[in-house]
Design a protein around this motif. Structure first.
Motif, PDB file in Angstrom:
ATOM      1  N   LYS A  67      -0.690  48.674   8.478  1.00 25.15           N
ATOM      2  CA  LYS A  67      -0.866  47.333   9.047  1.00 25.15           C
ATOM      3  C   LYS A  67       0.413  46.781   9.693  1.00 25.15           C
ATOM      4  CE  LYS A  67      -5.135  46.999   7.478  1.00 25.15           C
ATOM      5  NZ  LYS A  67      -6.249  47.263   8.341  1.00 25.15           N
ATOM      6  N   ASN A  68       1.217  47.680  10.292  1.00 25.90           N
ATOM      7  CA  ASN A  68       2.388  47.263  11.062  1.00 25.90           C
ATOM      8  C   ASN A  68       3.345  46.400  10.232  1.00 25.90           C
ATOM      9  OD1 ASN A  68       3.832  47.347  13.526  1.00 25.90           O
ATOM     10  ND2 ASN A  68       3.095  45.305  14.061  1.00 25.90           N
ATOM     11  N   GLN A  69       3.629  46.820   9.006  1.00 30.00           N
ATOM     12  CA  GLN A  69       4.439  46.009   8.098  1.00 30.00           C
ATOM     13  C   GLN A  69       5.918  46.399   8.068  1.00 30.00           C
ATOM     14  OE1 GLN A  69       2.265  46.094   4.366  1.00 30.00           O
ATOM     15  NE2 GLN A  69       0.900  44.485   5.082  1.00 30.00           N
ATOM     16  N   ALA A  70       6.329  47.320   8.938  1.00 31.24           N
ATOM     17  CA  ALA A  70       7.741  47.675   9.068  1.00 31.24           C
ATOM     18  C   ALA A  70       8.062  47.887  10.549  1.00 31.24           C
ATOM     19  CB  ALA A  70       8.067  48.927   8.254  1.00 31.24           C
ATOM     20  N   PRO A  71       7.906  46.829  11.361  1.00 31.04           N
ATOM     21  CA  PRO A  71       8.069  47.002  12.804  1.00 31.04           C
ATOM     22  C   PRO A  71       9.525  47.038  13.278  1.00 31.04           C
ATOM     23  CG  PRO A  71       7.557  44.722  12.313  1.00 31.04           C
ATOM     24  CD  PRO A  71       7.472  45.475  11.011  1.00 31.04           C
ATOM     25  N   GLU A  72      10.461  46.659  12.429  1.00 27.09           N
ATOM     26  CA  GLU A  72      11.855  46.553  12.846  1.00 27.09           C
ATOM     27  C   GLU A  72      12.505  47.918  13.032  1.00 27.09           C
ATOM     28  OE1 GLU A  72      10.825  43.360   9.779  1.00 27.09           O
ATOM     29  OE2 GLU A  72      10.712  45.535   9.831  1.00 27.09           O
ATOM     30  N   SER A  73      13.680  47.917  13.652  1.00 19.84           N
ATOM     31  CA  SER A  73      14.481  49.138  13.751  1.00 19.84           C
ATOM     32  C   SER A  73      15.053  49.436  12.368  1.00 19.84           C
ATOM     33  CB  SER A  73      15.633  48.942  14.744  1.00 19.84           C
ATOM     34  OG  SER A  73      16.583  48.022  14.205  1.00 19.84           O
ATOM     35  N   VAL A  74      15.521  50.663  12.165  1.00 21.03           N
ATOM     36  CA  VAL A  74      16.092  51.016  10.868  1.00 21.03           C
ATOM     37  C   VAL A  74      17.328  50.169  10.568  1.00 21.03           C
ATOM     38  CG1 VAL A  74      17.529  52.963  11.632  1.00 21.03           C
ATOM     39  CG2 VAL A  74      16.640  52.912   9.297  1.00 21.03           C
ATOM     40  N   GLU A  75      18.075  49.804  11.604  1.00 18.66           N
ATOM     41  CA  GLU A  75      19.245  48.943  11.407  1.00 18.66           C
ATOM     42  C   GLU A  75      18.822  47.565  10.906  1.00 18.66           C
ATOM     43  OE1 GLU A  75      18.606  50.530  14.383  1.00 18.66           O
ATOM     44  OE2 GLU A  75      20.069  52.164  14.190  1.00 18.66           O
ATOM     45  N   GLU A  76      17.774  47.021  11.509  1.00 15.65           N
ATOM     46  CA  GLU A  76      17.269  45.710  11.074  1.00 15.65           C
ATOM     47  C   GLU A  76      16.690  45.784   9.659  1.00 15.65           C
ATOM     48  OE1 GLU A  76      15.878  43.756  15.318  1.00 15.65           O
ATOM     49  OE2 GLU A  76      14.660  45.359  14.449  1.00 15.65           O
ATOM     50  N   ILE A  77      16.014  46.869   9.352  1.00 18.80           N
ATOM     51  CA  ILE A  77      15.447  47.054   8.011  1.00 18.80           C
ATOM     52  C   ILE A  77      16.566  47.109   6.981  1.00 18.80           C
ATOM     53  CG2 ILE A  77      14.269  48.713   6.514  1.00 18.80           C
ATOM     54  CD1 ILE A  77      12.460  49.344   8.990  1.00 18.80           C
ATOM     55  N   GLN A  78      17.591  47.880   7.280  1.00 21.45           N
ATOM     56  CA  GLN A  78      18.710  48.013   6.347  1.00 21.45           C
ATOM     57  C   GLN A  78      19.391  46.660   6.131  1.00 21.45           C
ATOM     58  OE1 GLN A  78      21.164  51.364   7.066  1.00 21.45           O
ATOM     59  NE2 GLN A  78      22.508  50.911   5.376  1.00 21.45           N
ATOM     60  N   GLU A  79      19.608  45.925   7.185  1.00 25.18           N
ATOM     61  CA  GLU A  79      20.237  44.601   7.062  1.00 25.18           C
ATOM     62  C   GLU A  79      19.360  43.656   6.241  1.00 25.18           C
ATOM     63  OE1 GLU A  79      21.655  40.954   9.959  1.00 25.18           O
ATOM     64  OE2 GLU A  79      21.694  43.001  10.751  1.00 25.18           O
ATOM     65  N   PHE A  80      18.057  43.651   6.511  1.00 26.76           N
ATOM     66  CA  PHE A  80      17.108  42.825   5.756  1.00 26.76           C
ATOM     67  C   PHE A  80      17.164  43.165   4.266  1.00 26.76           C
ATOM     68  CE2 PHE A  80      12.949  42.633   3.711  1.00 26.76           C
ATOM     69  CZ  PHE A  80      12.588  41.313   3.902  1.00 26.76           C
ATOM     70  N   CYS A  81      17.154  44.446   3.953  1.00 29.76           N
ATOM     71  CA  CYS A  81      17.142  44.887   2.551  1.00 29.76           C
ATOM     72  C   CYS A  81      18.443  44.529   1.835  1.00 29.76           C
ATOM     73  CB  CYS A  81      16.901  46.386   2.467  1.00 29.76           C
ATOM     74  SG  CYS A  81      15.237  46.855   2.963  1.00 29.76           S
ATOM     75  N   LYS A  82      19.539  44.661   2.540  1.00 30.52           N
ATOM     76  CA  LYS A  82      20.839  44.346   1.939  1.00 30.52           C
ATOM     77  C   LYS A  82      20.974  42.835   1.717  1.00 30.52           C
ATOM     78  CE  LYS A  82      25.662  45.436   2.230  1.00 30.52           C
ATOM     79  NZ  LYS A  82      26.425  46.626   2.395  1.00 30.52           N
ATOM     80  N   LEU A  83      20.625  42.053   2.721  1.00 28.97           N
ATOM     81  CA  LEU A  83      20.771  40.591   2.624  1.00 28.97           C
ATOM     82  C   LEU A  83      19.810  39.965   1.620  1.00 28.97           C
ATOM     83  CD1 LEU A  83      21.229  39.569   6.370  1.00 28.97           C
ATOM     84  CD2 LEU A  83      22.963  39.526   4.565  1.00 28.97           C
ATOM     85  N   ASN A  84      18.568  40.433   1.602  1.00 27.05           N
ATOM     86  CA  ASN A  84      17.551  39.798   0.769  1.00 27.05           C
ATOM     87  C   ASN A  84      17.412  40.383  -0.630  1.00 27.05           C
ATOM     88  OD1 ASN A  84      16.195  37.772   2.629  1.00 27.05           O
ATOM     89  ND2 ASN A  84      16.208  39.614   3.882  1.00 27.05           N
ATOM     90  N   PHE A  85      17.782  41.663  -0.788  1.00 25.51           N
ATOM     91  CA  PHE A  85      17.556  42.321  -2.079  1.00 25.51           C
ATOM     92  C   PHE A  85      18.777  43.076  -2.601  1.00 25.51           C
ATOM     93  CE2 PHE A  85      13.455  42.006   0.114  1.00 25.51           C
ATOM     94  CZ  PHE A  85      12.757  41.249  -0.814  1.00 25.51           C
ATOM     95  N   GLY A  86      19.880  43.038  -1.863  1.00 24.45           N
ATOM     96  CA  GLY A  86      21.096  43.715  -2.302  1.00 24.45           C
ATOM     97  C   GLY A  86      20.998  45.223  -2.333  1.00 24.45           C
ATOM     98  N   VAL A  87      20.083  45.789  -1.554  1.00 22.81           N
ATOM     99  CA  VAL A  87      19.838  47.234  -1.590  1.00 22.81           C
ATOM    100  C   VAL A  87      21.091  48.007  -1.180  1.00 22.81           C
ATOM    101  CG1 VAL A  87      18.553  49.110  -0.478  1.00 22.81           C
ATOM    102  CG2 VAL A  87      17.356  47.073  -1.271  1.00 22.81           C
ATOM    103  N   SER A  88      21.475  48.950  -2.042  1.00 28.88           N
ATOM    104  CA  SER A  88      22.628  49.802  -1.745  1.00 28.88           C
ATOM    105  C   SER A  88      22.279  51.294  -1.794  1.00 28.88           C
ATOM    106  CB  SER A  88      23.770  49.503  -2.726  1.00 28.88           C
ATOM    107  OG  SER A  88      23.382  49.753  -4.062  1.00 28.88           O
ATOM    108  N   TYR A  89      21.044  51.628  -2.143  1.00 27.07           N
ATOM    109  CA  TYR A  89      20.637  53.036  -2.123  1.00 27.07           C
ATOM    110  C   TYR A  89      20.307  53.437  -0.686  1.00 27.07           C
ATOM    111  CZ  TYR A  89      16.056  50.722  -2.579  1.00 27.07           C
ATOM    112  OH  TYR A  89      14.967  49.907  -2.411  1.00 27.07           O
ATOM    113  N   PRO A  90      20.254  54.744  -0.398  1.00 26.31           N
ATOM    114  CA  PRO A  90      20.068  55.199   0.982  1.00 26.31           C
ATOM    115  C   PRO A  90      18.703  54.838   1.585  1.00 26.31           C
ATOM    116  CG  PRO A  90      20.877  56.989  -0.413  1.00 26.31           C
ATOM    117  CD  PRO A  90      20.518  55.858  -1.316  1.00 26.31           C
ATOM    118  N   ILE A  91      18.763  54.190   2.731  1.00 29.15           N
ATOM    119  CA  ILE A  91      17.569  53.936   3.542  1.00 29.15           C
ATOM    120  C   ILE A  91      17.662  54.874   4.737  1.00 29.15           C
ATOM    121  CG2 ILE A  91      16.334  52.260   4.969  1.00 29.15           C
ATOM    122  CD1 ILE A  91      17.378  50.064   3.098  1.00 29.15           C
ATOM    123  N   HIS A  92      16.607  55.634   4.957  1.00 32.32           N
ATOM    124  CA  HIS A  92      16.599  56.649   6.005  1.00 32.32           C
ATOM    125  C   HIS A  92      15.891  56.143   7.262  1.00 32.32           C
ATOM    126  CE1 HIS A  92      17.558  58.829   2.383  1.00 32.32           C
ATOM    127  NE2 HIS A  92      18.042  59.792   3.150  1.00 32.32           N
TER     128      HIS A  92
END
Length: 181
Positions: A67-92
């Motif tokens: 359902k088109n729930q990850a439309p962003e670029s990988v760079e935008e996804i990584q930034e979103f995950c880091k800012l909102n959830f503190g994600v530090s594990y590898p995002i591919h």
């Protein structure tokens, strides 16, 4: 063939062989930033922080097939995950997990561990069943990934030991991780 035979693309576009994770317990997840399960990023990060020093790694593969729930670029996804959830594990790099263009890693994972049902006590289980039944009334009988945040647990020898649907409670996943560590 085993998990270490696969190459994936990291968030910088570099090819990575999963053999570099030999001896580690891996949790492989397909994710999305605009999903009802997106808060699981926080739970996954807590697991990573708690167990990474014991040889645990999470490998995150964003996927836009549900359902088109990850439309962003990988760079935008990584930034979103880091800012909102503190994600530090590898995002591919983004991949497809089903269909003709499914990444070979996911073809292998699905062959090793098929769908075994949703946790019916989860509040989104009936909604998922409703959505999936419309497209495929027989969806429960095929191994395809059903939704975002499906997870595969890999032991230190590269064996796929468990598949967790997005409705599986994180405490259940944590117990299985602890058994393997």
């Amino acid at each position: 063939m085993n998990i270490y035979d696969f190459n994936v693309i990291d968030n910088n576009g570099n090819e990575v062989n999963l053999g570099q994770y030999k001896g580690k317990v891996m949790l492989i997840v397909n994710s999305a930033t605009r999903c009802g399960f997106t808060p699981q990023y926080s739970e996954l990060q807590k697991l990573y922080e708690k167990y990474s020093d014991q040889g645990f790694i999470i490998l995150d593969f964003p996927c836009n097939q549900f359902k088109n729930q990850a439309p962003e670029s990988v760079e935008e996804i990584q930034e979103f995950c880091k800012l909102n959830f503190g994600v530090s594990y590898p995002i591919h790099a983004k991949i497809e997990v089903n269909g003709e263009n499914a990444h070979p890693l996911y073809k292998y994972l699905k062959k090793e561990k098929g769908f075994s049902g949703f946790d019916e006590s989860h509040p989104l289980a009936s909604k998922l069943d409703e959505i999936l039944s419309k497209d495929d009334p027989d969806y429960k009988n095929n191994p395809d990934i059903k939704w975002n945040f499906t997870k595969f647990l890999i032991d230190r020898n590269g064996n796929v030991v468990e598949r967790f649907e997005p409705t599986t409670d994180i405490k259940v996943i944590e117990e299985k991780i602890k058994e393997l560590l």
